[in-house]
Design a protein around this motif. Structure first.
Motif, PDB file in Angstrom:
ATOM      1  N   ASP A 126      22.593 -18.521  21.827  1.00 61.50           N
ATOM      2  CA  ASP A 126      23.215 -19.841  21.899  1.00 61.50           C
ATOM      3  C   ASP A 126      23.546 -20.087  23.369  1.00 61.50           C
ATOM      4  N   ASN A 168      32.380 -21.118  14.300  1.00 67.10           N
ATOM      5  CA  ASN A 168      31.227 -20.468  14.921  1.00 67.10           C
ATOM      6  C   ASN A 168      31.445 -18.979  15.150  1.00 67.10           C
ATOM      7  N   LYS A 171      29.302 -16.489  13.351  1.00 67.29           N
ATOM      8  CA  LYS A 171      27.879 -16.363  13.639  1.00 67.29           C
ATOM      9  C   LYS A 171      27.632 -15.117  14.496  1.00 67.29           C
TER      10      LYS A 171
END
Length: 392
Positions: A126, A168, A171
C-alpha cells in the motif's frame, strides 16, 4: 491592497504543544517542530527521487508533464495557502502535503497495482504504508534512529489525512503501522487535524487541475471538449469570453487557474460554515467530529466527481496511457521475480540486508528496493538485468 492574514484559529494545531517525537530530541532554536519536519522531508532522498516518478506520464515522455515532485510542490503550495487563510498552522499543512507521496513506486498507479500483485502472498503493498516506512525506517540519515523521527502530528497527518483508518490496521499490508500505533498511539480511529485535512483537499485540487492541463498538452482531449464538463467547462467559457482570440495555451492555463481559484474558495467557504455549525473550539474538537471539518460543498463535490469521470475515461484509460501501464507492470513483475529468486543480483548493500531473511522478508526487501526506484532508474535497471549488451 495587501492581503489580510486571518488570526490563528482556535482549532489550529499549536507547535508549542506538539506531542513530540518518538525519539526525544532537543528543540531547534530557529524552527518550530513542524517546520523542522518540513525541512527533513525536503532534504531526504525519497523526496528527491520524486522528480522522476510518474504522475500520469512516464518521466521520459516529456519535460512539461507533472511528476510526483512537481505534484507534491503544487499540493504544498495550495495547502499552505488554504491553511493560512483558515488561520491554521501553515507549516504543518505544508509538511504533510510534501510527505504524502513519498512511498509511491515508479510508474504511478501501474507500479502500485503490480507491487500489490507481487506482494499478495507476502503481506501486501500500500503506497500509504510505504510512505510510513520511508518516514520511520527506510530513510537512513541520522545516527540515533531509523527514518526521519517526525512529530506525532505529522505522522498522524501522513497516515490519517483522508479519514479515520483504524479498520485498515487489520490488513496484512498495514502491519507495520499497526505495530507503530500500538507503541505510539496515533489515534487512527478519529479524524486527523484540520491541517492534515487541508493537505488532503489540496491534493484533490492539485491533481484534478494539473491532470486537465497535462491531458490537453498531451492531446488526449481538447479545450472544446472540456466545455461540457462540469467544473472546468464554465471556466473555459469565461476565459474565452474575457480574452477572445487568446492563444490556446494561455487560454488553457487561465481556465485551469480559475478552476483552482474556484475550488479553493469553495473549500474555504464550506470549512468556515462547518466550523461555525459545529462550534469547534480546539484541535481535539476537530478529531471528535463524525465528519470532516475541511471539505468541499456538496455541489462542488458533485462537479468534481463528474470531472474525475471524464478524466478516467479520456485520460487514465486512454490507449496510450494503457500501453505505458502494461509495459511498466511487466518490467516491475520481471524484476521482482528475478530479485526474489536470485537476491545475489541485488546491489551489494541490498543483498547484505537480504541475507538471513525468510522468503517473506526477502520479498519485503525487494519491494522496498523497487518502490524506491524512479521511472528512469527502473527502465535502466530492467535493461541491465535482461539485456546482456546493457551490462556495465
Amino acid at each position: 491592497m495587501a492581503a489580510t492574514i486571518p488570526p490563528r484559529a482556535v482549532y489550529a494545531e499549536d507547535p508549542a504543544r506538539s506531542h513530540g517525537r518518538k525519539v526525544a530530541e532537543p528543540e531547534s532554536a530557529t524552527r518550530t517542530p513542524f517546520a523542522r519536519d518540513r525541512d527533513r522531508i525536503i532534504h531526504c532522498s525519497a523526496f528527491r527521487r520524486l522528480k522522476e516518478k510518474t504522475q500520469v506520464f512516464v518521466a521520459h515522455e516529456g519535460d512539461h508533464f507533472r511528476t510526483r515532485l512537481t505534484h507534491s510542490l503544487e499540493v504544498a503550495q495550495i495547502a499552505r495557502s488554504l491553511a493560512t487563510a483558515l488561520g491554521l498552522d501553515a507549516d504543518l499543512a505544508e509538511t504533510i502535503a510534501l510527505a504524502h507521496d513519498l512511498g509511491h513506486p515508479p510508474f504511478g498507479h501501474a507500479g502500485e497495482d503490480e507491487l500489490q500483485v507481487q506482494m499478495a502472498g507476502f503481506g501486501g503493498y500500500d503506497h500509504n504504508v510505504q510512505t510510513f516506512r520511508v518516514d520511520t525506517k527506510l530513510e537512513r540519515r541520522y545516527p540515533r534512529f531509523e527514518g526521519l523521527n517526525l512529530t506525532w502530528e505529522t505522522m498522524e497527518g501522513v497516515i490519517n489525512h483522508n479519514c479515520p483508518v483504524v479498520d485498515n490496521l487489520e490488513k496484512p499490508s498495514w502491519s507495520a503501522i499497526a505495530e507503530f500505533d500500538a507503541d505510539y498511539g496515533l489515534r487512527l480511529d478519529t479524524w486527523a487535524s484540520a491541517e492534515a485535512q487541508v493537505a488532503a483537499l489540496a491534493d484533490d485540487i492539485a491533481y484534478n487541475n494539473h491532470d486537465v492541463d497535462d491531458g490537453v498538452q498531451a492531446a488526449l482531449f481538447g479545450l472544446d471538449e472540456l466545455r461540457v464538463v462540469p467544473l472546468i467547462g464554465p471556466h473555459v467559457d469565461s476565459a474565452s469570453r474575457d480574452y477572445p482570440g487568446c492563444d490556446a495555451g494561455i487560454l488553457r492555463l487561465e481556465a485551469v487557474r480559475r478552476m483552482i481559484g474556484a475550488m479553493v474558495d469553495d473549500v474555504l467557504a464550506e470549512t468556515r460554515r462547518r466550523a461555525a455549525a459545529t462550534g469547534v473550539a480546539g484541535p481535539e474538537d476537530v478529531r471528535r467530529l463524525d465528519h470532516a471539518l475541511v471539505a468541499f460543498s456538496r455541489d462542488m463535490a458533485e462537479d468534481l466527481s463528474a470531472l474525475r469521470g471524464f478524466l478516467m475515461e479520456r485520460m487514465y484509460r486512454h490507449w496510450r496511457v494503457n500501453r505505458t501501464r502494461s509495459q511498466a507492470r511487466r518490467m516491475l513483475a520481471e524484476m521482482f521475480q528475478l530479485f526474489l529468486a536470485e537476491p545475489d543480483v541485488l546491489p551489494a548493500e541490498w543483498y547484505a540486508r537480504a541475507e538471513g531473511r525468510d522468503e517473506a522478508g526477502r520479498a519485503r526487501l525487494v519491494c522496498d528496493y523497487i518502490a524506491g526506484m524512479t521511472d528512469r532508474f527502473a527502465i535502466e535497471e530492467h535493461r541491465k538485468l535482461f539485456h546482456l549488451d546493457s551490462l556495465n
